[in-house]
Motif scaffolding. Structure first.
Motif, PDB file in Angstrom:
ATOM      1  N   ASP A 118       0.840  -1.194   0.000  1.00 55.94           N
ATOM      2  CA  ASP A 118       0.000   0.000   0.000  1.00 55.94           C
ATOM      3  C   ASP A 118       0.877   1.248   0.000  1.00 55.94           C
ATOM      4  O   ASP A 118       1.954   1.265  -0.593  1.00 55.94           O
ATOM      5  CB  ASP A 118      -0.974  -0.051   1.176  1.00 55.94           C
ATOM      6  N   ASN A 158      -4.237   1.111  -0.785  1.00 56.10           N
ATOM      7  CA  ASN A 158      -4.680  -0.174  -1.321  1.00 56.10           C
ATOM      8  C   ASN A 158      -5.143  -1.126  -0.224  1.00 56.10           C
ATOM      9  O   ASN A 158      -4.620  -1.133   0.888  1.00 56.10           O
ATOM     10  CB  ASN A 158      -3.544  -0.824  -2.106  1.00 56.10           C
ATOM     11  N   LEU A 159      -6.147  -1.907  -0.557  1.00 49.89           N
ATOM     12  CA  LEU A 159      -6.734  -2.887   0.353  1.00 49.89           C
ATOM     13  C   LEU A 159      -6.397  -4.298  -0.095  1.00 49.89           C
ATOM     14  O   LEU A 159      -6.294  -4.570  -1.291  1.00 49.89           O
ATOM     15  CB  LEU A 159      -8.256  -2.712   0.413  1.00 49.89           C
ATOM     16  N   HIS A 207     -10.603  -5.702  -0.717  1.00 50.46           N
ATOM     17  CA  HIS A 207     -11.680  -4.997  -1.406  1.00 50.46           C
ATOM     18  C   HIS A 207     -11.119  -4.027  -2.438  1.00 50.46           C
ATOM     19  O   HIS A 207     -10.094  -3.381  -2.210  1.00 50.46           O
ATOM     20  CB  HIS A 207     -12.549  -4.217  -0.409  1.00 50.46           C
ATOM     21  N   ASP A 208     -11.833  -3.901  -3.572  1.00 52.77           N
ATOM     22  CA  ASP A 208     -11.515  -2.882  -4.561  1.00 52.77           C
ATOM     23  C   ASP A 208     -11.909  -1.516  -4.015  1.00 52.77           C
ATOM     24  O   ASP A 208     -12.864  -1.388  -3.234  1.00 52.77           O
ATOM     25  CB  ASP A 208     -12.292  -3.125  -5.861  1.00 52.77           C
ATOM     26  N   SER A 209     -11.192  -0.479  -4.443  1.00 50.44           N
ATOM     27  CA  SER A 209     -11.506   0.883  -4.031  1.00 50.44           C
ATOM     28  C   SER A 209     -11.503   1.790  -5.257  1.00 50.44           C
ATOM     29  O   SER A 209     -10.606   1.699  -6.094  1.00 50.44           O
ATOM     30  CB  SER A 209     -10.469   1.393  -3.025  1.00 50.44           C
ATOM     31  N   ASP A 258      -7.481  -1.692  -7.452  1.00 50.02           N
ATOM     32  CA  ASP A 258      -8.087  -3.007  -7.279  1.00 50.02           C
ATOM     33  C   ASP A 258      -7.490  -3.683  -6.047  1.00 50.02           C
ATOM     34  O   ASP A 258      -6.326  -3.456  -5.699  1.00 50.02           O
ATOM     35  CB  ASP A 258      -7.827  -3.880  -8.505  1.00 50.02           C
ATOM     36  N   ARG A 259      -8.275  -4.544  -5.423  1.00 51.94           N
ATOM     37  CA  ARG A 259      -7.792  -5.265  -4.245  1.00 51.94           C
ATOM     38  C   ARG A 259      -6.547  -6.073  -4.608  1.00 51.94           C
ATOM     39  O   ARG A 259      -6.317  -6.425  -5.764  1.00 51.94           O
ATOM     40  CB  ARG A 259      -8.887  -6.171  -3.700  1.00 51.94           C
ATOM     41  N   GLN A 297       0.896  -5.731   3.419  1.00 56.19           N
ATOM     42  CA  GLN A 297      -0.492  -5.359   3.189  1.00 56.19           C
ATOM     43  C   GLN A 297      -1.290  -5.552   4.478  1.00 56.19           C
ATOM     44  O   GLN A 297      -0.828  -6.209   5.412  1.00 56.19           O
ATOM     45  CB  GLN A 297      -1.107  -6.224   2.075  1.00 56.19           C
ATOM     46  N   ASP A 304      -6.986  -2.397   5.548  1.00 53.55           N
ATOM     47  CA  ASP A 304      -8.135  -3.271   5.801  1.00 53.55           C
ATOM     48  C   ASP A 304      -8.587  -3.188   7.251  1.00 53.55           C
ATOM     49  O   ASP A 304      -9.784  -3.163   7.537  1.00 53.55           O
ATOM     50  CB  ASP A 304      -7.773  -4.721   5.448  1.00 53.55           C
TER      51      ASP A 304
END
Length: 421
Positions: A219, A260-261, A264-266, A271-272, A294, A298
């Motif tokens: 991330d 970034n997760l 889940h996409d954001s 994208d996740r 990562q 989340d």
């Protein structure tokens, strides 16, 4: 000058940096240089995202029309030829590239004139990339040494619509009105941003002594939030320098996306991790190992109700661990080593709560003890405050209590066992 910097300087000198590279460019351009090798190695990469305004102002939502964009990237490999990859993954319409060039940077928006090359696509000077698609240029004969910066310049004669991009480049990109792809000076490039547009990869051929690539996947802490603009001081940059100084140079690719997760996409933060792991890690040329960092977002987003911190459902430590297991299995199926990195302390940050801290502790304990990774780097331990293990060391804190500063990113790179890669 320290021993590691001396070794790095020697390695760069041996690779043909600076004047040696410039002296060979005329021969390469005339075709008298050796034909580029068929094999391509990763030189630089950035994961692409949907157009958005997640952090500072950028040009992604409006796109471009009769404008030239010049982007500067520092490669961590070397070679005698280069090609680029362009992505229109999130474009709603076909993207027309009316012209493109590549050159060694001369600082700012200027380029070394003798290194300037027009890029072609299937031997044509223009290319149309379908909505959702990507393309690679033909090889261009340009010599580049490890840790040199290249400029990639794209001219958009027609309106592009919203642009596929990478939001947080921590590097300056430049824009000019009209077609200035062949300009050697930067005078026409009067507008700037800190994002990259459409450019996803620079690949190199013709280098010697190549080893497998390392991909840093994560991330904003991997992306480099809090590092100096145009300084190339993110921890993946520092890791590449360490490898070169140790006499084991390898390309290191930064596949971090701010916000970034894992699960889940954001619309703002990509994208996740599971959805982009293939294209941003496993499909890169010659990838041999990946460092996974990562999960912070989340477990943190659900603690704060901010417009961009979406989606933000409560996510358990067990769900994050399951996400990691999926990535490990996919990497191992492709013969890629996986280094697990513990989540850094973030006490004092906006989404630090007793609940998010308990999740971090459980995830980090699993990373350290499960034995499911090929190796582990304990960022949490080396970055913690000596007086409070739940907080980031003030000497390494960029100011928001969760992102490191330049010194912190250097410390992270120093904590990685090079043999583990």
């Amino acid at each position: 000058m320290g021993a590691s910097l001396l070794a790095l300087t020697a390695a760069l000198a041996a690779s043909g940096s600076g004047s040696a590279a410039a002296a060979s460019d005329s021969a390469a351009a005339s075709g008298s240089a050796a034909r580029p090798a068929a094999a391509w190695s990763a030189g630089w990469a950035a994961p692409v995202q949907r157009p958005s305004e997640g952090f500072e102002d950028n040009w992604s939502l409006k796109g471009f029309a009769d404008q030239t964009v010049r982007q500067v990237v520092r490669v961590t490999g070397g070679g005698t030829a280069a090609r680029i990859r362009l992505s229109n993954r999130y474009g709603a319409e076909p993207l027309r590239i009316a012209g493109a060039t590549i050159a060694r940077s001369a600082g700012g928006a200027a380029v070394e004139g003798g290194s300037l090359r027009r890029l072609t696509f299937g031997h044509r000077g223009a290319v149309t990339i379908p909505a959702g698609g990507e393309t690679a240029s033909d090889a261009a004969p340009v010599r580049v040494a490890p840790f040199e910066s290249l400029t990639v310049t794209l001219y958009f004669a027609e309106p592009t619509g919203p642009a596929t991009f990478h939001a947080q480049a921590y590097a300056t990109s430049y824009r000019a009105e009209g077609d200035h792809g062949a300009d050697r000076t930067g005078g026409a490039f009067t507008e700037t941003t800190h994002s990259w547009y459409y450019l996803s990869d620079v690949e190199l051929s013709g280098g010697t002594g190549r080893r497998g690539s390392v991909v840093a996947f994560g991330d904003s802490i991997t992306d480099g939030f809090g590092s100096s603009y145009d300084g190339n001081k993110r921890w993946p940059d520092r890791l590449a320098e360490r490898l070169a100084a140790a006499g084991t140079p390898r390309p290191v690719l930064n596949s971090g996306i701010g916000g970034n997760l894992l699960l889940h996409d954001s619309p703002w933060y990509g994208d996740r991790a599971g959805a982009r792991f293939g294209r941003d890690v496993l499909d890169k040329p010659g990838v041999r190992s990946v460092i996974l960092l990562q999960g912070l977002n989340d477990i943190g987003f659900s603690e704060v109700d901010l417009p961009t911190y979406k989606p933000n459902p409560q996510v358990s430590a067990e769900q994050v661990i399951a996400g990691y297991r999926d990535l490990i299995a996919r990497a191992h199926a492709r013969g890629v080593r996986v280094v697990g990195a513990t989540i850094l302390p973030f006490k004092g940050a906006e989404y630090h709560t007793a609940r998010s801290e308990a999740k971090r502790a459980a995830i980090n304990e699993w990373i350290r003890t499960s034995g499911e990774f090929d190796a582990v780097v304990d960022f949490a331990e080396v970055m913690a405050s000596p007086s409070d293990p739940l907080a980031l060391d003030p000497a390494y804190d960029s100011g928001d209590h969760k992102h490191p500063n330049d010194a912190g990113y250097r410390r992270m790179a120093e904590a990685i066992d090079l043999d583990a890669l």
